[in-house]
Design a protein around this motif. Structure first.
Motif, short mmCIF file in Angstrom:
data_model
loop_
_atom_site.label_atom_id
_atom_site.label_comp_id
_atom_site.label_asym_id
_atom_site.label_seq_id
_atom_site.Cartn_x
_atom_site.Cartn_y
_atom_site.Cartn_z
N ASN A 115 0.76 -1.03 0.00
CA ASN A 115 0.07 -0.05 0.04
C ASN A 115 0.91 1.12 -0.02
N ASP A 116 1.91 1.10 0.87
CA ASP A 116 2.80 2.37 0.83
C ASP A 116 3.70 2.46 -0.55
N THR A 117 3.77 1.45 -1.07
CA THR A 117 4.65 1.63 -2.57
C THR A 117 3.65 2.07 -3.54
N PHE A 118 2.30 1.82 -3.68
CA PHE A 118 1.46 2.22 -4.46
C PHE A 118 1.27 3.73 -4.15
N LYS A 153 3.05 6.01 -2.46
CA LYS A 153 4.40 6.90 -2.75
C LYS A 153 4.66 7.00 -4.24
N ASN A 154 4.52 6.33 -4.91
CA ASN A 154 4.94 6.22 -6.49
C ASN A 154 3.80 6.39 -7.36
N GLN A 155 2.77 7.07 -7.25
CA GLN A 155 1.50 7.28 -8.18
C GLN A 155 1.20 5.78 -8.99
N MET A 156 1.40 4.61 -8.39
CA MET A 156 1.16 3.41 -9.05
C MET A 156 -0.19 2.87 -8.74
N TYR A 157 -0.57 2.14 -9.66
CA TYR A 157 -1.82 1.52 -9.73
C TYR A 157 -2.04 0.24 -9.89
N LEU A 158 -0.74 -0.20 -10.35
CA LEU A 158 -0.87 -2.01 -10.83
C LEU A 158 0.80 -2.10 -10.70
N ASP A 159 1.21 -3.39 -10.11
CA ASP A 159 2.45 -4.05 -10.04
C ASP A 159 2.13 -5.42 -10.26
N ALA A 160 2.79 -5.85 -11.48
CA ALA A 160 2.65 -7.19 -11.89
C ALA A 160 4.18 -7.81 -11.84
N THR A 161 4.44 -9.07 -11.41
CA THR A 161 5.71 -9.65 -11.63
C THR A 161 5.68 -10.96 -12.12
N ILE A 162 6.62 -11.18 -12.96
CA ILE A 162 6.65 -12.99 -13.41
C ILE A 162 8.07 -13.38 -13.06
N PHE A 163 8.39 -14.37 -12.62
CA PHE A 163 9.67 -14.88 -12.06
C PHE A 163 10.30 -15.96 -13.01
N TYR A 164 11.71 -15.87 -13.43
CA TYR A 164 12.22 -16.80 -14.16
C TYR A 164 12.62 -18.06 -13.44
N GLU A 165 12.83 -19.06 -13.88
CA GLU A 165 13.00 -20.51 -13.30
C GLU A 165 14.28 -20.80 -12.64
N ASN A 166 15.23 -19.62 -13.32
CA ASN A 166 16.67 -19.64 -12.54
C ASN A 166 16.65 -19.10 -11.31
N GLY A 167 15.81 -18.16 -10.93
CA GLY A 167 15.93 -17.69 -9.78
C GLY A 167 16.46 -16.16 -9.75
N ASN A 168 17.17 -16.02 -10.63
CA ASN A 168 18.20 -14.69 -10.93
C ASN A 168 17.22 -13.63 -11.56
N ASP A 169 16.26 -14.01 -12.21
CA ASP A 169 15.73 -13.04 -13.19
C ASP A 169 14.06 -12.96 -13.03
#
Length: 239
Positions: A65-68, A70-86
């Protein structure tokens, strides 16, 4: 549990019939975007309260909630790679602008002038006008502060600046760039075509000064940073 992407080329599977699993997420009353929630962790201002995905990632509601906010943000979506580093993280930010109502009303030459002015802020040398049903300023650059690689699409609809920022810690390859484009193409806006532009000529510096976020404010240490600082890992299944 969400799946991890095996590698950059695996992103192309979204162009197959599996894309039917995409879900529409409303950024606000004007904008929506389609994302496959079997692959993405997707958070909006409306869904973070008591969201089990936050628990899975070890992130608190207060942090998001704080991240949204403070940054005028309305969506944050993340996809992770299997190598765990990307990873790949999509941020959607917005702000009001009374200098332009709808960027689509302007010529491509005009929009390119906006792109040039934004590039002066980011140091981008790779920018152009992207057009589907709407017009966007598209640019690529490396964020000066935290070193993220950025692909950014910015537009103005109904007097609101919208910026879609896709960020990674490593350089985007061709398949990833195409993947980002498919997401932008899934975006829909409810355009109020009755709105009139304030003037026939436009000072794009003034437009920028009204706060086009993203291209001006840069990348965000957002969801992924929170996960890494919590040092929590999640179980995954292969695609």
């Amino acid at each position: 549990m969400k799946k991890k992407i095996l590698g950059a080329l695996a992103l192309l599977f979204v162009l197959s019939p599996m894309v039917v699993s995409a879900k529409t997420y409303n950024v606000d009353d004007n904008m929506s975007v389609d994302l496959d929630n079997k692959l993405w962790y997707v958070f909006t201002r409306d869904n973070i309260k008591d969201n089990p995905d936050l628990d899975e990632l070890g992130i608190t509601y207060e942090y998001m909630n704080d991240t949204f906010n403070k940054n005028q943000m309305y969506l944050d979506a993340t996809i992770f790679y299997e190598n765990g580093n990307d990873f790949m993280e999509l941020l959607v930010r917005k702000s009001e602008n009374d200098k332009v109502m709808n960027l689509t009303n302007y010529s491509n030459d005009d929009v390119l002038e906006l792109a040039k002015e934004l590039a002066k802020k980011t140091g981008s040398t790779d920018y152009d006008v992207y057009e589907n049903d709407y017009k966007f300023v598209r640019s690529k650059y490396v964020d000066k502060n935290i070193g993220y690689y950025i692909i950014e699409y910015s537009t103005i609809v109904n007097g609101i600046n919208y910026t879609m920022t896709m960020q990674k810690t490593t350089e985007f390859d061709e398949s990833e760039e195409y993947f980002v484009e498919t997401i932008v193409n899934s975006t829909k806006f409810n355009v109020d075509e009755t709105l009139k532009e304030p003037k026939s000529s436009i000072d794009w510096n003034q437009v920028i000064s009204k706060g086009i976020v993203g291209a001006v404010t840069g990348a965000i240490i957002g969801l992924v940073y929170g996960i890494f600082t919590k040092k929590k890992n999640k179980k995954v299944s292969n695609i």
